[in-house]
Structure formats: structure tokens, C-alpha cells
Design a protein around this motif. Structure first.
Motif, PDB file in Angstrom:
ATOM      1  N   CYS A 155       0.866  -0.937  -0.057  1.00 17.26           N
ATOM      2  CA  CYS A 155       0.083  -0.027   0.117  1.00 17.26           C
ATOM      3  C   CYS A 155       0.786   1.279  -0.064  1.00 17.26           C
ATOM      4  O   CYS A 155       1.829   1.487   0.558  1.00 17.26           O
ATOM      5  N   GLY A 156       0.457   2.338  -0.830  1.00 19.34           N
ATOM      6  CA  GLY A 156       1.214   3.622  -0.797  1.00 19.34           C
ATOM      7  C   GLY A 156       0.919   4.514   0.329  1.00 19.34           C
ATOM      8  O   GLY A 156       1.418   5.605   0.199  1.00 19.34           O
ATOM      9  N   GLY A 157      -0.027   4.238   1.115  1.00 16.75           N
ATOM     10  CA  GLY A 157      -0.491   4.981   2.243  1.00 16.75           C
ATOM     11  C   GLY A 157       0.420   5.424   3.273  1.00 16.75           C
ATOM     12  O   GLY A 157       0.760   6.349   3.851  1.00 16.75           O
ATOM     13  N   CYS A 158       1.174   4.312   3.656  1.00 15.79           N
ATOM     14  CA  CYS A 158       2.383   4.526   4.640  1.00 15.79           C
ATOM     15  C   CYS A 158       3.781   4.173   3.976  1.00 15.79           C
ATOM     16  O   CYS A 158       3.759   3.299   3.601  1.00 15.79           O
ATOM     17  N   ALA A 176      -1.413   1.442  -4.656  1.00 12.55           N
ATOM     18  CA  ALA A 176      -0.067   0.757  -4.314  1.00 12.55           C
ATOM     19  C   ALA A 176       0.813   1.835  -4.704  1.00 12.55           C
ATOM     20  O   ALA A 176       0.599   3.111  -5.277  1.00 12.55           O
ATOM     21  N   LYS A 177       1.995   1.606  -4.279  1.00 18.52           N
ATOM     22  CA  LYS A 177       3.316   2.908  -4.685  1.00 18.52           C
ATOM     23  C   LYS A 177       3.345   3.132  -5.722  1.00 18.52           C
ATOM     24  O   LYS A 177       3.664   2.001  -6.710  1.00 18.52           O
ATOM     25  N   ARG A 178       3.611   4.267  -6.243  1.00 17.22           N
ATOM     26  CA  ARG A 178       3.783   4.890  -7.431  1.00 17.22           C
ATOM     27  C   ARG A 178       2.888   4.387  -8.608  1.00 17.22           C
ATOM     28  O   ARG A 178       3.293   3.984  -9.520  1.00 17.22           O
ATOM     29  N   CYS A 231      -8.001  -0.138   7.606  1.00 18.43           N
ATOM     30  CA  CYS A 231      -6.861   0.857   7.689  1.00 18.43           C
ATOM     31  C   CYS A 231      -6.508   1.279   9.034  1.00 18.43           C
ATOM     32  O   CYS A 231      -7.623   1.859   9.779  1.00 18.43           O
ATOM     33  N   PHE A 232      -5.357   1.027   9.851  1.00 16.48           N
ATOM     34  CA  PHE A 232      -5.128   1.376  10.979  1.00 16.48           C
ATOM     35  C   PHE A 232      -4.854   2.896  11.320  1.00 16.48           C
ATOM     36  O   PHE A 232      -4.544   3.249  12.476  1.00 16.48           O
ATOM     37  N   LEU A 233      -4.854   3.726  10.175  1.00 15.77           N
ATOM     38  CA  LEU A 233      -4.834   4.992  10.396  1.00 15.77           C
ATOM     39  C   LEU A 233      -6.052   5.875  10.450  1.00 15.77           C
ATOM     40  O   LEU A 233      -6.313   6.817  11.121  1.00 15.77           O
TER      41      LEU A 233
END
Length: 294
Positions: free
Chosen positions: A81-84, A151-153, A163-165
Motif C-alpha cells: 500500500c502507498g499510504g504508509c 499501491a506505491k507509485r 486501515c489502522f490510520l
């Protein structure tokens, strides 16, 4: 002049620092290599993927000597995942990294000298703190609805049920929307073809008021069987606003300008530092109210 590394070869190196995107930075015979997932003080094996004139990029192959700040990521999809970017770095280590980066930027870019050690104010619990979430929606290869983060990039969706955020209520909201879309065969938006209906799910949670907004972003004028979704979302404790946002533009911008209230209020209220705010889908509002007040 020959370079000290070759593409597709494996080398040993030590990571000295973290880059602006959380990637590890080290040197092989003076040649800078960026390695995603590596941490300072770690001795690693790296596979060279790309080489530029003065630096290169590598893939972490093996950790020979581990950083004392390395931890197991809280989220099962943290690597894709690109979030973290830094869930493999302890929160204590993240605070040190951020404090050092601010200090370095003030000294190196700002020209301010002798700053000294300025403590950073961390959170007591650095999870589930965000009051705004934006989940892209897509369609998987098997035809099932995918909801998660990019996803990243890339704009490939990493499907996830948690989602833990974000506030825990988002897990319940996403589950309801996912089930509704699969049950009624509601299409998800395809960016490349500019087809499909549901583009994003946006939520806002009043951390102090408890009021919750659910906003469905669509590539159209209406949501088929929308009354069924409204009835299901209304059962979630705290939901006071269910709205549609119309975005028919071929763009990466998430929200359009038109908002249609399906049920309840067109905005939610929350307080920050004793001041009351009215928050619509299009409003800017600090996503971490706990730290804003701190």
C-alpha cells in the motif's frame, strides 16, 4: 569513469540515513544508493535495479544487521500500500527522523545555526487518528469490488478491509458499501476507459462531536438503488450525513463541485480548540485534531 556498481548485481552496504520518502540511503565506494525498506545503521545486501550518473536504486535482498528501531508493520498490506512509508520503523524512530529532518532543513536550507535539540510532540497512540478518509474504488479481475488505497507509485488499488490510520467506523462503512456494490452489481470507475460509476468513498468523522459523514463520489448523476445503501448506512452509529459527489471529469482530482444530499445533513460539525466548525465534503479541515490541539 567506471561506476563502482553494476545493474542486476548484489552488493553489501550500510544505510546511513533516510530520504524524504522514507527510503534508506547508503553508499558503495562513495556511490549513493537509495533502498526502499532499509533503515539507518542496518547492514544489508542490495540488488541494484537502476543506475544514474551520480546515484542508483536498489532492492533490499537481506538484512545482515538489523536496526534497533525496526518493528513488524502493524498493517498486513503495509509493504504494497502507498499510504504508509515507515511502518517498519518504530514510532520513537519516526519521531527522531522527523525532528532531525526539520532541524537539518532549517540549518541547511534556512541557514539558521545553533538550533539545539527541539523536542517533537508525539502522540500517545499514533493509530486510528485521522478524521478524513478517501478510498478509491475499482473492480478486481474476478469482478469483485476493490476498495482500499493505491499501491506505491501507481493507481493500482490495494484491496483492504481495514486501515489502522483511519477511525474504526471506516471499516464498517467500507464493508457496507462493498456488499451493496457487489449485491446490486454497481460498477466501479475505470480510470483508463473513463467508464464505471463509483470512483471514491470519502468519510469524515467528528472526533469530538461523534458525527459521521459518508460521501460516495460517482461518475454520473445518480446511484442506482441508492435508497438501500442509505438505509444500511443509517444504521451505523454516528452517521448523520450521507451525500453524493458528482465528478464526471476525466481527472485525478477526487471531488467534483456538485454535492447531492441523500439523507441527513449536508455537513457535519466538530470542535477544535473550543471552536466549532461546519465541515462539508469539500472543506479543508485538519486530519489529525489531537495533534493540532497539541
Amino acid at each position: 569513469m567506471s561506476l563502482p556498481v553494476e545493474k542486476n548485481e548484489i552488493y553489501e552496504m550500510t544505510i546511513d540515513a533516510l530520504g524524504s520518502n522514507g527510503e534508506g540511503i547508503g553508499r558503495i565506494d562513495g556511490f549513493t544508493i537509495f533502498v526502499e525498506g532499509a533503515l539507518p545503521e542496518e547492514r544489508i545486501k542490495v540488488l541494484i535495479l537502476k543506475i544514474k550518473k551520480s546515484y542508483g536504486y536498489g532492492k533490499l535482498v537481506e538484512i545482515l544487521s538489523e536496526s534497533p528501531y525496526r518493528v513488524k508493520p502493524h498493517c498486513p498490506v503495509a509493504k504494497t500500500c502507498g499510504g504508509c512509508q515507515l511502518q517498519h520503523l518504530s514510532y520513537e524512530g519516526q519521531l527522531e527522523y522527523k525532528a532531525k529532518k526539520v532541524k537539518d532543513d532549517l540549518e541547511r536550507i534556512g541557514g539558521i545555526k545553533d538550533i539545539g535539540d527541539v523536542p517533537i510532540l508525539g502522540m500517545e497512540d499514533p493509530w486510528r487518528y485521522r478524521n478524513k478518509a478517501q478510498f478509491p474504488v475499482g473492480m478486481g479481475k474476478a469482478g469483485a469490488t476493490e476498495i482500499g488505497f493505491y499501491a506505491k507509485r501507481s493507481h493500482r488499488i490495494v484491496d483492504s478491509s481495514v486501515c489502522f490510520l483511519q477511525d474504526t467506523v471506516n471499516d464498517e462503512i467500507i464493508a457496507v458499501v462493498r456488499e451493496f456494490m457487489d449485491e446490486f452489481k454497481i460498477s466501479a470507475y475505470d480510470e483508463e476507459k473513463h467508464r464505471g460509476l463509483v470512483r471514491h468513498i470519502l468519510t469524515r468523522v467528528g472526533k469530538n462531536s461523534g458525527e459521521i459523514m459518508v460521501c460516495i463520489v460517482i461518475n454520473g448523476k445518480k446511484l442506482p438503488n441508492g435508497e438501500v445503501l442509505v438505509e444500511r448506512l443509517r444504521k451505523i452509529d454516528g452517521v448523520v450525513s450521507i451525500v453524493l459527489n458528482v465528478n464526471k471529469q476525466q481527472t485525478n482530482v477526487i471531488l467534483g463541485e456538485k454535492v447531492i444530499t441523500l439523507w441527513g445533513k449536508s455537513s457535519i460539525e466538530d470542535t477544535l480548540g473550543g471552536i466549532s466548525f461546519e465541515i462539508s465534503p469539500l472543506s479543508f479541515y485538519q486530519v489529525n485534531p489531537t495533534q493540532t490541539e497539541a
